[in-house]
Structure formats: C-alpha cells, structure tokens
Design a protein around this motif. Structure first.
Motif, mmCIF file in Angstrom:
data_model
loop_
_atom_site.group_PDB
_atom_site.id
_atom_site.type_symbol
_atom_site.label_atom_id
_atom_site.label_comp_id
_atom_site.label_asym_id
_atom_site.label_seq_id
_atom_site.Cartn_x
_atom_site.Cartn_y
_atom_site.Cartn_z
ATOM 1 N N LYS A 36 -0.969 4.243 -7.226
ATOM 2 C CA LYS A 36 -1.132 5.725 -6.572
ATOM 3 C C LYS A 36 -1.862 5.641 -5.479
ATOM 4 O O LYS A 36 -2.573 4.206 -5.155
ATOM 5 C CB LYS A 36 -2.480 6.345 -7.767
ATOM 6 N N GLU A 37 -1.877 6.221 -4.712
ATOM 7 C CA GLU A 37 -2.544 6.772 -2.806
ATOM 8 C C GLU A 37 -4.062 6.007 -2.833
ATOM 9 O O GLU A 37 -4.918 6.619 -3.608
ATOM 10 C CB GLU A 37 -2.168 7.999 -2.016
ATOM 11 N N PHE A 38 -4.300 4.915 -2.351
ATOM 12 C CA PHE A 38 -5.776 4.324 -1.875
ATOM 13 C C PHE A 38 -5.938 5.918 -1.853
ATOM 14 O O PHE A 38 -5.810 6.463 -0.480
ATOM 15 C CB PHE A 38 -5.776 3.665 -1.155
ATOM 16 N N GLU A 39 -7.484 6.209 -2.065
ATOM 17 C CA GLU A 39 -7.898 6.566 -1.667
ATOM 18 C C GLU A 39 -9.588 6.047 -1.395
ATOM 19 O O GLU A 39 -10.871 6.060 -2.293
ATOM 20 C CB GLU A 39 -8.305 8.120 -3.099
ATOM 21 N N PRO A 40 -9.768 5.882 -0.306
ATOM 22 C CA PRO A 40 -11.344 5.066 -0.475
ATOM 23 C C PRO A 40 -12.760 5.963 -0.316
ATOM 24 O O PRO A 40 -13.579 4.838 -0.988
ATOM 25 C CB PRO A 40 -11.522 4.514 1.363
ATOM 26 N N GLU A 41 -12.571 7.407 -0.532
ATOM 27 C CA GLU A 41 -13.542 7.798 -0.062
ATOM 28 C C GLU A 41 -14.455 8.100 -1.885
ATOM 29 O O GLU A 41 -15.124 8.349 -2.229
ATOM 30 C CB GLU A 41 -13.338 9.303 0.212
ATOM 31 N N MET A 42 -13.042 8.642 -2.714
ATOM 32 C CA MET A 42 -12.850 8.145 -3.925
ATOM 33 C C MET A 42 -13.243 7.244 -4.346
ATOM 34 O O MET A 42 -14.682 7.086 -5.301
ATOM 35 C CB MET A 42 -11.592 8.493 -4.930
ATOM 36 N N GLU A 79 -13.219 -2.739 2.741
ATOM 37 C CA GLU A 79 -11.614 -1.750 2.434
ATOM 38 C C GLU A 79 -11.038 -3.003 1.856
ATOM 39 O O GLU A 79 -10.306 -2.761 0.766
ATOM 40 C CB GLU A 79 -10.883 -1.708 3.480
ATOM 41 N N LYS A 83 -10.040 -1.632 -2.340
ATOM 42 C CA LYS A 83 -7.761 -0.991 -2.456
ATOM 43 C C LYS A 83 -8.268 -1.908 -4.427
ATOM 44 O O LYS A 83 -7.614 -0.952 -4.840
ATOM 45 C CB LYS A 83 -7.832 -1.679 -1.667
ATOM 46 N N HIS A 86 -9.992 0.826 -6.224
ATOM 47 C CA HIS A 86 -9.741 2.232 -6.358
ATOM 48 C C HIS A 86 -8.096 1.219 -7.654
ATOM 49 O O HIS A 86 -7.959 2.035 -8.633
ATOM 50 C CB HIS A 86 -8.800 2.175 -5.730
ATOM 51 N N ASN A 91 -4.890 3.064 -11.429
ATOM 52 C CA ASN A 91 -3.377 2.190 -11.828
ATOM 53 C C ASN A 91 -3.208 1.368 -12.912
ATOM 54 O O ASN A 91 -2.330 1.215 -13.118
ATOM 55 C CB ASN A 91 -3.228 1.783 -10.152
#
Length: 124
Positions: A36-42, A79, A83, A86, A91
């Motif tokens: 799923k798309e990485f959302e750094p803020e989440m 980061e 990743k 997250h 995932n």
C-alpha cells in the motif's frame, strides 16, 4: 476488515476478571503482505499510539523481521525506518491464526482475516 498488526496492537482479552489483558499472543498460520502507498504522516502519528515492543513481537510472530528491536531515537525523521514501520502496521495481513490470552490461555481464532473476540455464554 482484515486483521493487521496494527489491529493486534490494540486488541486485548475481554474475559471478565482478567487482569493481564494485553497483549494477546499472536500465532499466525497464514499471512499475506500487500503493498500500500507509504504515508509518512500516518506512520509518524502511529508512533505515538502503538506499543512498539508489542508490534515488534507480533511482527516476529509472523516472520516479518525488518523492525529494529528498539525504537530509533530519530524515528520520526528516519524515512527508512518509517517505511518499514508503516509496512508492518498496514501491509501485513493475518489471514488465519489465533490470539491467546496470556493469563487464561483462552484462544480467539482468526479466520478469513477476522479475529473472533466473542465470548461464550459461560464466559460472560
């Protein structure tokens, strides 16, 4: 709703009179990993909400060994770590397995990605 490691991090034993409700012991017999798309803020927001040690133990239980054992000092700005964190939270899907109360040994099944936390009549 599929059982993810983030879900496990918030579940606890709901049996009456149990004092050691958290965490439940995760055993997985079928796990799927999806991208799923990485959302750094989440990911940063979740750092403040999850019990990191519990997440690491659950990740190891499903053979996802990418998380460091301890939270890095620079976790919010790292980061590469975010990743991996997250991915572990969002995932890794536990499709089949069990959650076990460590105090009572009561087993809650996970079937088709859904943890069944319902109590039996004699447990209420």
């Amino acid at each position: 709703q599929i059982m993810r490691l983030i879900t496990h991090n918030f579940l606890q034993c709901n049996l009456p009179k149990v004092t050691d409700k958290y965490p439940l012991i995760l055993q997985a017999t079928k796990v799927e990993q999806k991208e799923k798309e990485f959302e750094p803020e989440m990911a940063v927001a979740m750092l403040r909400k999850v019990e990191y040690e519990v997440l690491v133990a659950a990740a190891k239980a499903v053979e996802y060994n990418e998380l460091p054992d301890t939270l890095p000092d620079n976790a919010e700005s790292n980061e590469e770590f975010l990743k991996v964190f997250h991915h572990a939270l969002f995932n890794v899907d536990v499709v089949e397995g069990t959650l076990t109360c460590k105090e009572t040994g009561r087993v809650f099944p996970i079937s088709n990605g859904i943890p069944n936390m319902l109590l039996k009549e004699d447990e209420v």
